[in-house]
Scaffold this active site. Structure first.
Site, PDB file in Angstrom:
ATOM      1  CG  HIS A  57       6.936 -17.401 -12.921  1.00 52.50           C
ATOM      2  ND1 HIS A  57       7.896 -17.730 -12.571  1.00 52.50           N
ATOM      3  CD2 HIS A  57       7.567 -17.411 -14.039  1.00 52.50           C
ATOM      4  CE1 HIS A  57       8.602 -18.820 -13.596  1.00 52.50           C
ATOM      5  NE2 HIS A  57       8.564 -17.906 -15.039  1.00 52.50           N
ATOM      6  CE1 TYR A 127       6.147 -20.958  -5.931  1.00 54.82           C
ATOM      7  CE2 TYR A 127       9.081 -21.080  -5.584  1.00 54.82           C
ATOM      8  CZ  TYR A 127       7.536 -21.176  -6.480  1.00 54.82           C
ATOM      9  OH  TYR A 127       8.404 -21.917  -7.769  1.00 54.82           O
TER      10      TYR A 127
END
Length: 171
Positions: A57, A127
């Site tokens: 991604h 993240y």
């Protein structure tokens, strides 16, 4: 904190010091003083079962994201790909294990696609990103793109992959 520059320009591995005593453990998870121009806008979490693959991604401009990734529980094989077509490292990748045991953290600058394979059940990944998510600029690269020449550490036919990720375009 030890910081290693990895084989892809700008990708860094952070190895925070772990302080242990009879009370338990203390470690610094993130210190933005070690990251140039990184201002956290959002923190994301995923929990995955063994053999789940999430990726590759990235977000397109103007919503590109730099990411700072760590694992709170379990372990993953984190894979980063340079998707900057004007770079000498275009399509080059690295694979690195992040886990609650090694306490490694990974900084991924803008211009890279990111994915990971959970190698433990209930792998909890965090993240921090420096830009907000935009579904309109959400993008990715198909994990079966042979032009990437990824040195897969496991048989990718055994991965559990979302329909969205299976249908991402080839680079």
């Amino acid at each position: 904190m030890v910081i290693d520059n990895l084989a892809l320009d700008g990708v860094q591995l952070f190895k925070p010091k772990i302080y242990k005593d009879d009370r338990g453990i203390f470690t610094e998870k993130l210190n933005v003083n070690f990251l140039d121009n990184f201002s956290i806008k959002q923190v994301n979490q995923s929990i995955s079962q063994k053999n789940v693959f999430r990726g590759f991604h990235f977000q397109s401009p103007p919503y590109e994201q730099a990411k700072y990734v760590w694992v709170e529980n379990g372990a993953i094989l984190d894979i980063v790909i340079n998707i900057q077509s004007n770079s000498k490292q275009y399509k080059k990748s690295i694979v690195i294990e992040l886990s609650d045991r090694n306490n490694f953290h990974l900084f991924i600058p803008k211009g890279f696609a990111h994915g990971f394979i959970a190698i433990d059940n209930d792998s909890k990944v965090y993240y921090a990103v420096d830009n907000f998510y935009s579904s309109e600029y959400d993008s990715g690269v198909n994990y079966k793109d042979k032009s990437l020449k990824i040195n897969w550490p496991i048989n990718i036919d055994n991965l559990i992959v979302s329909e969205k990720d299976k249908n991402l375009p080839f680079l």
